[in-house]
Scaffold this active site. Structure first.
Site, PDB file in Angstrom:
ATOM      1  N   THR A  98       0.800  -1.111  -0.247  1.00 17.42           N
ATOM      2  CA  THR A  98      -0.184   0.082   0.139  1.00 17.42           C
ATOM      3  C   THR A  98       0.875   1.210  -0.114  1.00 17.42           C
ATOM      4  O   THR A  98       1.539   1.419   0.972  1.00 17.42           O
ATOM      5  CB  THR A  98      -0.987  -0.045   1.144  1.00 17.42           C
ATOM      6  N   LYS A 173      -7.316   0.895  -2.544  1.00 21.13           N
ATOM      7  CA  LYS A 173      -6.919   0.560  -1.267  1.00 21.13           C
ATOM      8  C   LYS A 173      -6.887   1.731  -0.637  1.00 21.13           C
ATOM      9  O   LYS A 173      -7.117   1.312   0.637  1.00 21.13           O
ATOM     10  CB  LYS A 173      -5.470   0.070  -1.429  1.00 21.13           C
ATOM     11  N   LYS A 241       0.580   4.743   8.562  1.00 21.59           N
ATOM     12  CA  LYS A 241       1.144   5.053   7.249  1.00 21.59           C
ATOM     13  C   LYS A 241       0.118   5.328   5.976  1.00 21.59           C
ATOM     14  O   LYS A 241      -0.306   6.299   5.424  1.00 21.59           O
ATOM     15  CB  LYS A 241       2.155   4.105   6.796  1.00 21.59           C
TER      16      LYS A 241
END
Length: 293
Positions: A98, A173, A241
């Protein structure tokens, strides 16, 4: 397709299970990760070690990466010992980390200059999905490349969708992570409320999961919370993150996402108290006393 040689870079909680599925499917597999000891069991099972991304690129027809952060992706793909400078025309590079949509677009463009096919293909489903081959896979890049790599994706996942051009997989995502972030806050508040109301927790979880509030997180992570299991199917530090990237992308679009911003603040509070390597279900510790001052 098993006659094609696959290279796999990044053998963390999910990457190792994904690499193992490819190995069991019959693909010759070359692996690299920063800590060689993490690969020891895969090497015993038949994988072959390479000392750098450069060596993986030189040996494999298809290279899959599953690393931690966008800066890791950048280094693996664009560094002097990286994949793209040492790749060759006709190869397929698939980043399943990701990461940043803009970085995915840059990698696609750099690969295209060399005749290399780049796909961004982040996944959802956690350690359970990685082990069982039931991941949801969101793919960005050229449709022809996607279709050629579909047998590889089908070894790893159950729901596989081509989302559009380069970077589209990453955007999908991030949308997934936005949904999970607020859902995890709601899940934890649900359990805290039920506990303080004196409800029998297993019964409460069972009946709530069967109704409109049911979700993957409720079915798979809430039982871990009740069992006191905070081992990572997905690290808090990586989720922070992801939320950071999503908020940055939302800002570019002129969007305010207050639910996501709240979830990020709660997770950052836990990380500051040493929970960054716990699983995302450890968010419950914000309320139960062990994650609070």
């Amino acid at each position: 397709m098993p006659e094609r040689i696959i290279g796999f870079i990044g053998l963390g909680v999910m990457g190792k299970s994904m690499a193992r599925r490819l190995l069991k499917a019959g693909y010759p597999l070359f692996v690299y990760t920063r800590t060689k000891e993490k690969a020891s069991d895969l090497l015993q099972e038949g994988a072959v070690w390479k000392d750098s991304p450069k060596e993986v690129a030189e040996a494999a027809d298809i290279v899959i990466t599953m690393v931690g952060y966008p800066e890791d992706v950048r280094a693996v793909y664009l560094g002097g010992e990286g994949l793209i400078p040492n790749g060759r025309p006709g190869q397929f590079f698939i980043d399943m980390t990701t990461s940043s949509p803009a970085l995915a677009q840059r990698l696609f463009a750099e690969g295209k200059k060399r005749g290399i096919h780049l796909l961004d293909a982040p996944v959802s489903g956690g350690d359970i999905g990685a082990k069982n081959g039931t991941l949801a896979i969101m793919v960005g890049g050229e449709e022809e490349a996607f279709r050629e790599m579909l047998p590889v994706f089908e070894t790893l996942g159950k729901r596989i969708e081509h989302m559009g051009g380069a970077g589209s997989g990453q955007h999908a995502k991030l949308a997934n992570q936005i949904a999970i972030a607020s859902n995890m806050v709601g899940l934890c508040e649900t359990l805290v409320y039920a506990k303080h109301a004196g409800l029998p927790m297993e019964k409460a979880l069972s009946v709530i999961s069967a109704g409109a509030a049911g979700s993957w997180s409720l079915a798979n992570l809430a039982p871990r919370i009740l069992a006191g299991d905070y081992s990572p199917g997905f690290f808090i530090k990586h989720f922070i993150k992801d939320m950071k990237i999503a908020l940055e992308e939302a800002e570019k679009m002129g969007l305010a996402l207050p639910g996501l911003a709240l979830a990020k603040r709660l997770y950052e509070a836990l990380a500051e108290r040493g929970e960054e390597n716990s699983g995302t279900q450890a968010l419950i510790k914000y309320w139960d006393g062990s994650g609070r001052e």
